[in-house]
Design a protein around this motif. Sequence first.
Motif, PDB file in Angstrom:
ATOM      1  N   ASP A 127     -18.019  15.272  54.591  1.00 54.88           N
ATOM      2  CA  ASP A 127     -17.963  16.261  55.651  1.00 54.88           C
ATOM      3  C   ASP A 127     -19.398  16.551  56.042  1.00 54.88           C
ATOM      4  OD1 ASP A 127     -17.501  19.151  53.494  1.00 54.88           O
ATOM      5  OD2 ASP A 127     -18.691  17.342  53.272  1.00 54.88           O
ATOM      6  N   ASP A 128     -19.652  16.471  57.335  1.00 56.00           N
ATOM      7  CA  ASP A 128     -20.996  16.699  57.833  1.00 56.00           C
ATOM      8  C   ASP A 128     -21.555  18.001  57.290  1.00 56.00           C
ATOM      9  OD1 ASP A 128     -22.451  14.913  59.602  1.00 56.00           O
ATOM     10  OD2 ASP A 128     -20.578  14.877  60.742  1.00 56.00           O
TER      11      ASP A 128
ATOM     12  N   TYR B 175      -4.520  25.130  65.406  1.00 60.64           N
ATOM     13  CA  TYR B 175      -5.695  24.472  64.837  1.00 60.64           C
ATOM     14  C   TYR B 175      -6.145  25.097  63.516  1.00 60.64           C
ATOM     15  CZ  TYR B 175      -6.195  21.942  69.226  1.00 60.64           C
ATOM     16  OH  TYR B 175      -5.983  21.126  70.310  1.00 60.64           O
TER      17      TYR B 175
ATOM     18  N   ALA C 269     -15.149  20.026  69.097  1.00 55.77           N
ATOM     19  CA  ALA C 269     -14.927  18.584  69.174  1.00 55.77           C
ATOM     20  C   ALA C 269     -13.433  18.265  69.254  1.00 55.77           C
ATOM     21  CB  ALA C 269     -15.550  17.901  67.956  1.00 55.77           C
ATOM     22  N   ARG C 270     -12.643  18.976  68.461  1.00 56.85           N
ATOM     23  CA  ARG C 270     -11.206  18.690  68.461  1.00 56.85           C
ATOM     24  C   ARG C 270     -10.561  19.062  69.778  1.00 56.85           C
ATOM     25  NH1 ARG C 270      -8.593  21.435  63.351  1.00 56.85           N
ATOM     26  NH2 ARG C 270      -6.723  20.478  64.236  1.00 56.85           N
TER      27      ARG C 270
ATOM     28  N   GLU D  82     -16.678  22.166  65.009  1.00 50.19           N
ATOM     29  CA  GLU D  82     -15.521  21.310  64.730  1.00 50.19           C
ATOM     30  C   GLU D  82     -14.416  21.508  65.750  1.00 50.19           C
ATOM     31  OE1 GLU D  82     -13.570  21.062  60.723  1.00 50.19           O
ATOM     32  OE2 GLU D  82     -15.663  21.308  60.087  1.00 50.19           O
TER      33      GLU D  82
ATOM     34  N   THR E 104     -22.284  21.711  59.576  1.00 47.48           N
ATOM     35  CA  THR E 104     -21.311  21.867  60.646  1.00 47.48           C
ATOM     36  C   THR E 104     -20.680  23.249  60.522  1.00 47.48           C
ATOM     37  OG1 THR E 104     -19.597  20.728  61.853  1.00 47.48           O
ATOM     38  CG2 THR E 104     -19.229  21.028  59.494  1.00 47.48           C
ATOM     39  N   THR E 105     -20.159  23.728  61.612  1.00 50.11           N
ATOM     40  CA  THR E 105     -19.494  25.026  61.570  1.00 50.11           C
ATOM     41  C   THR E 105     -18.096  24.861  62.144  1.00 50.11           C
ATOM     42  OG1 THR E 105     -20.029  25.800  63.798  1.00 50.11           O
ATOM     43  CG2 THR E 105     -21.733  26.059  62.114  1.00 50.11           C
ATOM     44  N   LEU E 106     -17.285  25.843  61.909  1.00 47.49           N
ATOM     45  CA  LEU E 106     -15.935  25.800  62.448  1.00 47.49           C
ATOM     46  C   LEU E 106     -15.965  25.704  63.968  1.00 47.49           C
ATOM     47  CD1 LEU E 106     -13.596  28.224  60.494  1.00 47.49           C
ATOM     48  CD2 LEU E 106     -13.369  25.776  60.857  1.00 47.49           C
TER      49      LEU E 106
END
Lengths: 247, 247
Positions: A10-11, A48, A22-23, A19, A14-16
């Motif tokens: 997992d990068d 999500y 991107a999704r 993420e 990164t933050t929620l």
Amino acid sequence: MSLQPVAPPDDESTTLGIEIYARLRRDLIAGHLKPGERLRFRQLSAAYGVGIAPLREALSRLVSDQLVRFEGHRGYTVAPLSLSDLHDLCALRTELSCNALRRSIARGDEDWEAEILAALHRLERTPLPHSVEDRKTVDEWEQRHDRFHYSLIAACDSPWLLHFCGALSDHFQRYRRAVIVVTSSSEALLKRVREQHRTVAEAAIARDAERATAILAEHFQGSVEVVIRNYEEVSRSLSAGNGDDAP
Amino acid sequence: MSLQPVAPPDDESTTLGIEIYARLRRDLIAGHLKPGERLRFRQLSAAYGVGIAPLREALSRLVSDQLVRFEGHRGYTVAPLSLSDLHDLCALRTELSCNALRRSIARGDEDWEAEILAALHRLERTPLPHSVEDRKTVDEWEQRHDRFHYSLIAACDSPWLLHFCGALSDHFQRYRRAVIVVTSSSEALLKRVREQHRTVAEAAIARDAERATAILAEHFQGSVEVVIRNYEEVSRSLSAGNGDDAP
DNA sequence: ATCCATATTTTGTTCGAACATCCTTGCGAT
DNA sequence: ATCGCAAGGATGTTCGAACAAAATATGGAT
């Protein structure tokens, strides 16, 4: 040369918010979220599995990306599709991509050439999906297709131009995927597209800018026509007045 | 039919997030917030008198606008300036703006012509600021200048092209305002710029696309040269290595 | 039955606090 | 003196609840 540090599972850093951005972006472009659809916080939060704070962050960015619309106190909606937008989009995409391709041909080095061939190879080895239901295959194909087109213009040495081409490409993909139900509509068409990919790569590497841009423009023009034809059909069939095309 | 409800004093349906986005954007472009500067939440919260939630929303949008940068868990920073970005920016701006101008000349109607003349008139009647300290005058001049250039291309009939031109114009303004300390550097230059504004408007309305785009390109080229000359000077003087120009 | 005003519910907005991460400081060991 | 490590403080991230606005439902009058 060392290998990748075993695994970047997992990068880090990164933050929620990142993420979910991107999704959502993927789902927006893939058409999983329908144009015009309201994006309710609670609904998204449940779907999500994230809180509202990261969601707001992601949606805000998507507003500037023109993928979602926002009206104060009335929430976010998926940006609509419209025929006029499609025309605008495609015309500019052709112009900017050809421009970038020209620059790329002028400045590209051997790595650029190699990347084009690699991307083309990967694209040609990807099976075409037979229906939009086959989401995994569609995603794979779209990704490789994008990557191929990106590889052509990657050496243009203009981050801004690349950024704009990317934005237009993403938006066009939205139309393509919203509209194309079966890719195997015409065996001849598919063959022509494959041929165009191969030829534009060949011309680019041969540094024949005129030929390469001509074929690329032709390739885009062909895609646009297919999309527009299908668009009219699709919007006729679900003419429930979904707030499309309006001023 | 009823009249407007007396007065639309403060925009209905606005949110703190929207407002702070607009304010931050202005301050970013005006250079009030310095390139590379960290944008700490508590600091901004105190300075602008809003909570963290609307701030995050605004900053997220500004990331997609390329005006601020974001690194997970390390916060937001003002997007840096760099010479290479400046070059890229200007080259593309010239190209896209000339393209848009050409389209505008082909499609513009009388209202388009009238708007150009109106914007030009307003621009010419605005006093040039004598120093960057005179913020109000600078803001006024920049706004009218922007508006004039926008009026030229407004009839190009391509929302995407207008959007991109706007983005590039905003970013260029950042460089201009960061770098130009005194506008009255050269009386001759000022006169030339004014002349160019007048002539490009004239040529546009006369539907002389070749002449109009030539002058516009020349105008941009001139601005760029001034900015670049000053940029090198400024970055030399504060060569404290502010993380500029990096990869 | 339709229309308008009001009550209710739903939804978006904002805040403050809890939590995690990063950066700095200070201590101790080599 | 330098390096590494640990503790503390600063900063960014996320959540849940209070608040405000909009959309919807309710009920009465025409």
